[in-house]
Design an enzyme around this catalytic site. Sequence first.
Site: not given
Length: 246
Positions: A30, A78
């Site tokens: 991330d 996503n």
Amino acid sequence: MFKDLFKAKKLTESDLDLTAVPRHIAIIMDGNRRWARKRRLPRNAGHQKGVKTLKQICYACKDLKIQYLSAYAFSTENWQRPVNEVNFLMDLFKKTFREELEELVEENVRVRIIGRREGIDTNLLRLMEDLERKTVTNDGFNLNICLNYGSRAEIIDAVNKILVEKNRPREIDEEYFEKFLYTSGLPDVELVIRTSGEQRLSNFLLYQSAYAEFVFTPIYWPEFSKKDLIRAVWEFQNRDRRFGRI
Ligand code: FPP
């Protein structure tokens, strides 16, 4: 106290017990876009650098004798990102799979792509299958790329596969259920690392991480390095893992 003193010290490979490293590490990579923003770069530059980091971390895992690495490359959620970012990521996966195939074969890495196949374009699907097929006999290191992956989707897919099984038992147990997960046959995750300061699992390997240790670091993924991996493994080795026992 002693532990804190030790923590302040710069750790190296020799501080680890290489006979007791986690067998399977899962990483939530991330902070790519924040890394890029901090440097006033376009956000996709963060993803590009993220691929380079992943490669370095694979080599670091090999050095540390870690056998399995699962990397969260693209989640089922996503797809909700801006379409140009999604397209960029899909092109980045294609380019990377094409460019890295030879080295992965040479380095004896077995690659598995973990996730739902539906929704992935046929060119990328072909490259994924190629990568899996050409590395299937490799046994030096196992890299699982989690792409279009979500744990809830995985569990629902497993249940649906079981429902159409002709010879399924009247009652199912963990051993039977596990065979229907995308990760069937792989060892449980022992250590989950998430970069960028967030402290969530975000639908990643929920079932497989049931007894995992968690290490969170504020470092953005593109600048995560071997020394950060060593620190995470060191933390793992200094935790008291009881598995529900006293
Ligand atoms: C999270 O950072 C990262 C992603 C959603 C993509 C991760 C993909 C890679 C590192 C490439 C891996 C490549 C291969 C070939 C497996 P973010 O975009 O959420 O960043 P932010 O948290 O700063 O917004």
